[in-house]
Each structure stands twice: as C-alpha cells, then as structure tokens.
Design a protein around this motif. Structure first.
Motif, PDB file in Angstrom:
ATOM      1  N   GLU A   3       0.828  -1.211   0.000  1.00  0.00           N
ATOM      2  CA  GLU A   3       0.000   0.000   0.000  1.00  0.00           C
ATOM      3  C   GLU A   3       0.863   1.263   0.000  1.00  0.00           C
ATOM      4  O   GLU A   3       0.547   2.248  -0.676  1.00  0.00           O
ATOM      5  CB  GLU A   3      -0.935  -0.004   1.199  1.00  0.00           C
ATOM      6  CG  GLU A   3      -2.036  -1.040   1.101  1.00  0.00           C
ATOM      7  CD  GLU A   3      -2.848  -1.174   2.378  1.00  0.00           C
ATOM      8  OE1 GLU A   3      -2.716  -0.309   3.281  1.00  0.00           O
ATOM      9  OE2 GLU A   3      -3.622  -2.141   2.488  1.00  0.00           O
ATOM     10  N   GLU A   4       1.938   1.221   0.754  1.00  0.00           N
ATOM     11  CA  GLU A   4       2.853   2.367   0.794  1.00  0.00           C
ATOM     12  C   GLU A   4       3.478   2.609  -0.576  1.00  0.00           C
ATOM     13  O   GLU A   4       3.657   3.755  -0.985  1.00  0.00           O
ATOM     14  CB  GLU A   4       3.957   2.153   1.841  1.00  0.00           C
ATOM     15  CG  GLU A   4       3.474   2.206   3.270  1.00  0.00           C
ATOM     16  CD  GLU A   4       3.002   3.586   3.690  1.00  0.00           C
ATOM     17  OE1 GLU A   4       3.587   4.601   3.239  1.00  0.00           O
ATOM     18  OE2 GLU A   4       2.025   3.660   4.459  1.00  0.00           O
ATOM     19  N   LEU A   5       3.788   1.529  -1.283  1.00  0.00           N
ATOM     20  CA  LEU A   5       4.354   1.674  -2.626  1.00  0.00           C
ATOM     21  C   LEU A   5       3.354   2.308  -3.584  1.00  0.00           C
ATOM     22  O   LEU A   5       3.733   3.089  -4.456  1.00  0.00           O
ATOM     23  CB  LEU A   5       4.790   0.316  -3.177  1.00  0.00           C
ATOM     24  CG  LEU A   5       6.155  -0.195  -2.767  1.00  0.00           C
ATOM     25  CD1 LEU A   5       6.414  -1.571  -3.352  1.00  0.00           C
ATOM     26  CD2 LEU A   5       7.255   0.762  -3.183  1.00  0.00           C
ATOM     27  N   LEU A   6       2.082   1.975  -3.417  1.00  0.00           N
ATOM     28  CA  LEU A   6       1.056   2.564  -4.283  1.00  0.00           C
ATOM     29  C   LEU A   6       0.963   4.075  -4.081  1.00  0.00           C
ATOM     30  O   LEU A   6       0.664   4.814  -5.016  1.00  0.00           O
ATOM     31  CB  LEU A   6      -0.304   1.909  -4.031  1.00  0.00           C
ATOM     32  CG  LEU A   6      -0.442   0.469  -4.496  1.00  0.00           C
ATOM     33  CD1 LEU A   6      -1.797  -0.101  -4.069  1.00  0.00           C
ATOM     34  CD2 LEU A   6      -0.264   0.362  -6.000  1.00  0.00           C
TER      35      LEU A   6
ATOM     36  N   GLU B 283      12.541   7.110  -7.293  1.00  0.00           N
ATOM     37  CA  GLU B 283      13.772   7.239  -6.521  1.00  0.00           C
ATOM     38  C   GLU B 283      14.033   5.896  -5.861  1.00  0.00           C
ATOM     39  O   GLU B 283      13.134   5.081  -5.703  1.00  0.00           O
ATOM     40  CB  GLU B 283      13.640   8.346  -5.491  1.00  0.00           C
ATOM     41  CG  GLU B 283      12.484   8.121  -4.536  1.00  0.00           C
ATOM     42  CD  GLU B 283      12.152   9.350  -3.734  1.00  0.00           C
ATOM     43  OE1 GLU B 283      12.203   9.255  -2.509  1.00  0.00           O
ATOM     44  OE2 GLU B 283      11.856  10.381  -4.340  1.00  0.00           O
ATOM     45  N   GLY B 284      15.251   5.628  -5.476  1.00  0.00           N
ATOM     46  CA  GLY B 284      15.617   4.329  -4.916  1.00  0.00           C
ATOM     47  C   GLY B 284      14.748   3.934  -3.733  1.00  0.00           C
ATOM     48  O   GLY B 284      14.701   4.616  -2.722  1.00  0.00           O
ATOM     49  N   ILE B 285      14.034   2.853  -3.894  1.00  0.00           N
ATOM     50  CA  ILE B 285      13.191   2.311  -2.825  1.00  0.00           C
ATOM     51  C   ILE B 285      14.025   1.254  -2.098  1.00  0.00           C
ATOM     52  O   ILE B 285      14.443   0.269  -2.704  1.00  0.00           O
ATOM     53  CB  ILE B 285      11.912   1.644  -3.388  1.00  0.00           C
ATOM     54  CG1 ILE B 285      11.125   2.595  -4.287  1.00  0.00           C
ATOM     55  CG2 ILE B 285      11.058   1.059  -2.281  1.00  0.00           C
ATOM     56  CD1 ILE B 285      10.515   3.753  -3.561  1.00  0.00           C
ATOM     57  N   PRO B 286      14.277   1.423  -0.800  1.00  0.00           N
ATOM     58  CA  PRO B 286      15.046   0.393  -0.092  1.00  0.00           C
ATOM     59  C   PRO B 286      14.192  -0.858   0.125  1.00  0.00           C
ATOM     60  O   PRO B 286      13.052  -0.772   0.553  1.00  0.00           O
ATOM     61  CB  PRO B 286      15.408   1.056   1.238  1.00  0.00           C
ATOM     62  CG  PRO B 286      14.441   2.170   1.407  1.00  0.00           C
ATOM     63  CD  PRO B 286      13.954   2.566   0.041  1.00  0.00           C
TER      64      PRO B 286
ATOM     65  N   THR C 126      15.882  -0.316  -5.048  1.00  0.00           N
ATOM     66  CA  THR C 126      15.182  -0.821  -6.223  1.00  0.00           C
ATOM     67  C   THR C 126      14.229   0.251  -6.735  1.00  0.00           C
ATOM     68  O   THR C 126      13.977   1.245  -6.055  1.00  0.00           O
ATOM     69  CB  THR C 126      14.355  -2.082  -5.883  1.00  0.00           C
ATOM     70  OG1 THR C 126      13.336  -1.713  -4.947  1.00  0.00           O
ATOM     71  CG2 THR C 126      15.209  -3.184  -5.300  1.00  0.00           C
ATOM     72  N   THR C 127      13.686   0.001  -7.899  1.00  0.00           N
ATOM     73  CA  THR C 127      12.650   0.898  -8.408  1.00  0.00           C
ATOM     74  C   THR C 127      11.328   0.482  -7.766  1.00  0.00           C
ATOM     75  O   THR C 127      11.219  -0.585  -7.167  1.00  0.00           O
ATOM     76  CB  THR C 127      12.530   0.782  -9.940  1.00  0.00           C
ATOM     77  OG1 THR C 127      12.101  -0.537 -10.260  1.00  0.00           O
ATOM     78  CG2 THR C 127      13.849   1.086 -10.628  1.00  0.00           C
ATOM     79  N   THR C 128      10.329   1.321  -7.920  1.00  0.00           N
ATOM     80  CA  THR C 128       9.008   1.015  -7.378  1.00  0.00           C
ATOM     81  C   THR C 128       8.474  -0.276  -7.978  1.00  0.00           C
ATOM     82  O   THR C 128       7.912  -1.115  -7.268  1.00  0.00           O
ATOM     83  CB  THR C 128       8.029   2.178  -7.663  1.00  0.00           C
ATOM     84  OG1 THR C 128       8.593   3.382  -7.173  1.00  0.00           O
ATOM     85  CG2 THR C 128       6.686   1.947  -7.020  1.00  0.00           C
ATOM     86  N   GLU C 129       8.664  -0.447  -9.266  1.00  0.00           N
ATOM     87  CA  GLU C 129       8.168  -1.637  -9.957  1.00  0.00           C
ATOM     88  C   GLU C 129       8.868  -2.903  -9.450  1.00  0.00           C
ATOM     89  O   GLU C 129       8.221  -3.917  -9.181  1.00  0.00           O
ATOM     90  CB  GLU C 129       8.384  -1.502 -11.463  1.00  0.00           C
ATOM     91  CG  GLU C 129       7.815  -2.650 -12.271  1.00  0.00           C
ATOM     92  CD  GLU C 129       8.001  -2.431 -13.762  1.00  0.00           C
ATOM     93  OE1 GLU C 129       8.433  -3.403 -14.415  1.00  0.00           O
ATOM     94  OE2 GLU C 129       7.721  -1.327 -14.249  1.00  0.00           O
ATOM     95  N   GLU C 130      10.194  -2.838  -9.303  1.00  0.00           N
ATOM     96  CA  GLU C 130      10.938  -3.999  -8.799  1.00  0.00           C
ATOM     97  C   GLU C 130      10.528  -4.337  -7.365  1.00  0.00           C
ATOM     98  O   GLU C 130      10.351  -5.510  -7.019  1.00  0.00           O
ATOM     99  CB  GLU C 130      12.446  -3.735  -8.843  1.00  0.00           C
ATOM    100  CG  GLU C 130      13.034  -3.710 -10.236  1.00  0.00           C
ATOM    101  CD  GLU C 130      14.485  -3.250 -10.234  1.00  0.00           C
ATOM    102  OE1 GLU C 130      14.901  -2.524  -9.292  1.00  0.00           O
ATOM    103  OE2 GLU C 130      15.205  -3.621 -11.162  1.00  0.00           O
ATOM    104  N   ALA C 131      10.365  -3.303  -6.543  1.00  0.00           N
ATOM    105  CA  ALA C 131       9.964  -3.519  -5.152  1.00  0.00           C
ATOM    106  C   ALA C 131       8.583  -4.160  -5.107  1.00  0.00           C
ATOM    107  O   ALA C 131       8.339  -5.073  -4.308  1.00  0.00           O
ATOM    108  CB  ALA C 131       9.972  -2.203  -4.384  1.00  0.00           C
ATOM    109  N   SER C 132       7.686  -3.700  -5.969  1.00  0.00           N
ATOM    110  CA  SER C 132       6.339  -4.259  -6.025  1.00  0.00           C
ATOM    111  C   SER C 132       6.383  -5.735  -6.408  1.00  0.00           C
ATOM    112  O   SER C 132       5.676  -6.563  -5.822  1.00  0.00           O
ATOM    113  CB  SER C 132       5.494  -3.468  -7.015  1.00  0.00           C
ATOM    114  OG  SER C 132       4.193  -3.971  -7.052  1.00  0.00           O
ATOM    115  N   GLU C 133       7.209  -6.080  -7.383  1.00  0.00           N
ATOM    116  CA  GLU C 133       7.347  -7.471  -7.806  1.00  0.00           C
ATOM    117  C   GLU C 133       7.921  -8.332  -6.674  1.00  0.00           C
ATOM    118  O   GLU C 133       7.466  -9.459  -6.451  1.00  0.00           O
ATOM    119  CB  GLU C 133       8.242  -7.568  -9.042  1.00  0.00           C
ATOM    120  CG  GLU C 133       7.596  -7.027 -10.298  1.00  0.00           C
ATOM    121  CD  GLU C 133       8.560  -6.968 -11.481  1.00  0.00           C
ATOM    122  OE1 GLU C 133       9.685  -7.515 -11.383  1.00  0.00           O
ATOM    123  OE2 GLU C 133       8.189  -6.370 -12.498  1.00  0.00           O
TER     124      GLU C 133
END
Length: 134
Positions: free
Chosen positions: A55-58, A65-68, A78-85
């Motif tokens: 939910e936070e990623l959404l 920006e780099g998502i830890p 990672t990117t938002t998309e990679e983190a989501s995956e």
C-alpha cells in the motif's frame, strides 16, 4: 504393572502402557499444534506487513527514486516496480507457508480429537485434555 485411577463413583480404571502411550502421543501432538499456531501468527503478521508495504508503494505512484528493499539483513535500492514485484513474490511465499501450516494444524487436530474420544471414554472426568486459556 498398571496404575489405577479412581473416578467420582469410586470405580477404578487401570492405566495401561497403551493408555500412557496415548496420553504421551496426545501431549506431543498438542505441543506441535501450539508451535504451529505460534508460527501461523508470525506468518500472518508478516503477510500484513507485506500488504502494508504494498500500500505504501502505491502511494509513491510514479516516484522512481531508490526504494530500499530488505533482503536478509541487507537493504538494496530498487525501483518502485521492482519492489512491487519482490513484495508480490514474498506474499505468495508467505501465503503458501500459511496454507501448509493450516494443513498441518488440521491433521494434528484430527489426531487430538480421536485421542480425546478414546481417553475420555476410558477415564471420564479423571483426565483433563482441554487446553488452558491464556
């Protein structure tokens, strides 16, 4: 030599080796069931945390920006998309674990139920097989 147990009416019931083995089996399965329940709580909390992270990623919609993301004890950007995956994959793994734990819990409950019937039939109120409430 078998031990004896007196019931409320004063009648004696013999505690045979077979009875003791059933009581011990009941205790082992009950302990395993409690361990599984504890592990289930942990896995469900982990799943909730993953859903919260999703939910936070959404809410970061479009920000790349780099998502830890934590892998073991290491954080990687990672990117938002990679983190989501990665979160989706982790959720799938946790859900599979929960499903397996629930299956194991049901098999232990079945064994415990059968043993309760057998032991209560022989010992009646002289034996207490109910779990204590926390």
């Amino acid at each position: 030599m078998a031990a004896t147990v007196k019931d409320a009416e004063g009648a004696e019931a013999q505690v045979t080796l077979d009875d003791q083995q059933k009581i011990n089996k009941f205790a082992r399965h009950n302990a395993k069931l409690q361990d599984i329940k504890d592990e289930l709580k942990t896995k469900q909390k982990e799943l909730e945390n993953l859903q919260d992270a999703e939910e936070e990623l959404l809410m970061l919609d479009g920000e790349d920006e780099g998502i830890p993301y934590q892998i073991g004890e290491l954080f990687v950007n990672t990117t938002t998309e990679e983190a989501s995956e990665l979160i989706e994959k982790a959720k799938g793994t946790v859900q599979e674990d929960i499903s397996q734990l629930e299956t194991h819990a049901e098999s232990h409950k079945t064994v415990l139920s059968d043993l309760k019937v057998q032991l209560y039939a022989k010992f009646g109120n002289n034996i207490n097989l109910e779990a204590e409430e926390d």
